[in-house]
Design a protein around this motif. Structure first.
Motif, PDB file in Angstrom:
ATOM      1  N   SER A  68      52.998  -9.370-109.370  1.00 36.59           N
ATOM      2  CA  SER A  68      54.397  -9.290-109.819  1.00 36.59           C
ATOM      3  C   SER A  68      54.680 -10.257-110.959  1.00 36.59           C
ATOM      4  O   SER A  68      55.386  -9.915-111.913  1.00 36.59           O
ATOM      5  CB  SER A  68      55.342  -9.568-108.656  1.00 36.59           C
ATOM      6  OG  SER A  68      55.225  -8.569-107.671  1.00 36.59           O
ATOM      7  N   ASP A  69      54.120 -11.484-110.854  1.00 36.85           N
ATOM      8  CA  ASP A  69      54.351 -12.490-111.900  1.00 36.85           C
ATOM      9  C   ASP A  69      53.802 -12.024-113.246  1.00 36.85           C
ATOM     10  O   ASP A  69      54.433 -12.230-114.294  1.00 36.85           O
ATOM     11  CB  ASP A  69      53.701 -13.824-111.519  1.00 36.85           C
ATOM     12  CG  ASP A  69      54.443 -14.520-110.377  1.00 36.85           C
ATOM     13  OD1 ASP A  69      55.571 -14.084-110.071  1.00 36.85           O
ATOM     14  OD2 ASP A  69      53.892 -15.481-109.799  1.00 36.85           O
ATOM     15  N   ASP A  70      52.626 -11.400-113.217  1.00 41.31           N
ATOM     16  CA  ASP A  70      52.006 -10.907-114.451  1.00 41.31           C
ATOM     17  C   ASP A  70      52.832  -9.768-115.054  1.00 41.31           C
ATOM     18  O   ASP A  70      52.988  -9.672-116.280  1.00 41.31           O
ATOM     19  CB  ASP A  70      50.578 -10.424-114.189  1.00 41.31           C
ATOM     20  CG  ASP A  70      49.630 -11.580-113.872  1.00 41.31           C
ATOM     21  OD1 ASP A  70      49.967 -12.725-114.243  1.00 41.31           O
ATOM     22  OD2 ASP A  70      48.577 -11.329-113.254  1.00 41.31           O
ATOM     23  N   LYS A  72      56.082  -9.284-114.654  1.00 39.68           N
ATOM     24  CA  LYS A  72      57.325  -9.868-115.162  1.00 39.68           C
ATOM     25  C   LYS A  72      57.099 -10.533-116.514  1.00 39.68           C
ATOM     26  O   LYS A  72      57.898 -10.381-117.451  1.00 39.68           O
ATOM     27  CB  LYS A  72      57.849 -10.908-114.158  1.00 39.68           C
ATOM     28  CG  LYS A  72      59.175 -11.553-114.542  1.00 39.68           C
ATOM     29  CD  LYS A  72      60.339 -10.625-114.305  1.00 39.68           C
ATOM     30  CE  LYS A  72      61.669 -11.321-114.522  1.00 39.68           C
ATOM     31  NZ  LYS A  72      62.810 -10.429-114.383  1.00 39.68           N
ATOM     32  N   ARG A  73      55.997 -11.243-116.635  1.00 36.82           N
ATOM     33  CA  ARG A  73      55.681 -11.960-117.872  1.00 36.82           C
ATOM     34  C   ARG A  73      55.394 -10.976-119.018  1.00 36.82           C
ATOM     35  O   ARG A  73      55.822 -11.183-120.156  1.00 36.82           O
ATOM     36  CB  ARG A  73      54.473 -12.874-117.647  1.00 36.82           C
ATOM     37  CG  ARG A  73      54.240 -13.885-118.776  1.00 36.82           C
ATOM     38  CD  ARG A  73      53.078 -14.821-118.457  1.00 36.82           C
ATOM     39  NE  ARG A  73      53.277 -15.544-117.213  1.00 36.82           N
ATOM     40  CZ  ARG A  73      52.566 -15.347-116.088  1.00 36.82           C
ATOM     41  NH1 ARG A  73      51.592 -14.442-116.077  1.00 36.82           N
ATOM     42  NH2 ARG A  73      52.813 -16.034-114.999  1.00 36.82           N
ATOM     43  N   GLU A  78      59.882  -6.290-112.993  1.00 36.47           N
ATOM     44  CA  GLU A  78      58.920  -6.005-111.929  1.00 36.47           C
ATOM     45  C   GLU A  78      59.059  -4.563-111.444  1.00 36.47           C
ATOM     46  O   GLU A  78      58.400  -4.154-110.488  1.00 36.47           O
ATOM     47  CB  GLU A  78      59.140  -6.969-110.757  1.00 36.47           C
ATOM     48  CG  GLU A  78      58.838  -8.429-111.095  1.00 36.47           C
ATOM     49  CD  GLU A  78      59.145  -9.366-109.943  1.00 36.47           C
ATOM     50  OE1 GLU A  78      59.058  -8.905-108.786  1.00 36.47           O
ATOM     51  OE2 GLU A  78      59.479 -10.537-110.178  1.00 36.47           O
TER      52      GLU A  78
END
Length: 251
Positions: A68-70, A72-73, A78
């Protein structure tokens, strides 16, 4: 190809992978074979017929799901359904060299066919053959882009061929009939004539009736002009989608 996804324990078979690199990471989606290009060409409109799953992967074949972090970045969201659409639109379809070559050849011919349907040799008003258009496309070194629709690329080809002078080519003209009356005649007559590539008929009794040839790109502008300026009293009628002489240009 067959993959085993740990997220839903569902085996996906015969997968077409679309890949995108963004923010230093690789992202992939799993699609049904032959559906990616039909979606991009706006033939297929049901996303469920294209995506095997709305999950975003870093490696489809290994079933490795993107974090999810990847997401979002890289994408600013997401929402995997939205990200899938972005990858589907702009990502690179992973196919074998033989498949890629076959797809490019098919798209090249499809583009040439669209050009043939839309254009004529202005000196004879006859359409060119697909073979002749393909040769001209090769002469201007046109390269197919798999991420763009064949219609978009056909319009680009027409522009390139006109600019290069490799062959004499123009969009086939539309024949339209415009009917206006009253005060609208004085207001619109000269504007309408200026939009015509050729005036064929001008009849005036209770109303003014003009039959003319126009470039297809002018049709919407003319229709909007007549509708707005006459408040619906006047109208533009399409008589011929293409004004051409019968037969093809010979090689």
């Amino acid at each position: 190809m067959s993959i085993f996804t740990p997220t839903n324990q569902k085996r996906l078979t015969n997968v077409a992978v679309v890949r995108m690199k963004k923010a230093g990471k690789r992202f992939e989606i799993a699609c049904y074979p032959n559906k990616v290009m039909t979606w991009r060409n706006k033939v297929e409109k049901d996303i469920d017929e294209v995506l095997q799953t709305s999950t975003v992967f870093v490696n489809v074949s290994k079933g490795q799901v993107a974090k999810s972090d990847d997401l979002k970045r890289a994408f600013g969201t997401e929402d995997q359904a939205e990200i899938c659409l972005q990858i589907l639109a702009k990502g690179e379809l992973q196919v074998s060299e033989k498949e890629r070559s076959s797809q490019l050849e098919t798209m090249f011919r499809d583009i040439a066919t669209i050009v043939t349907e839309k254009c004529v040799n202005p000196e004879t008003n006859r359409p060119y053959t697909v073979t002749l258009v393909e040769k001209a496309m090769k002469d201007v070194h046109f390269s197919v882009k798999q991420t763009r629709s064949t219609k978009q690329q056909a319009l680009e080809v027409i522009k390139q061929l006109k600019e290069s002078g490799v062959i004499a080519i123009e969009r086939a003209q539309m024949r339209v009939r415009v009917t206006i009356s009253g005060k609208d005649i004085k207001k619109l007559k000269e504007k309408l004539k200026a939009m015509a590539s050729k005036m064929e008929q001008e009849d005036f009794s209770d109303s003014l009736e003009l039959v003319m040839l126009i470039d297809p790109g002018c049709y919407r502008e003319m229709d909007d002009l007549v509708r707005s300026e006459t408040k619906g009293r006047g109208h533009v009628e399409l008589l011929n989608l293409k004004e051409i002489q019968e037969g093809d240009e010979a090689l």
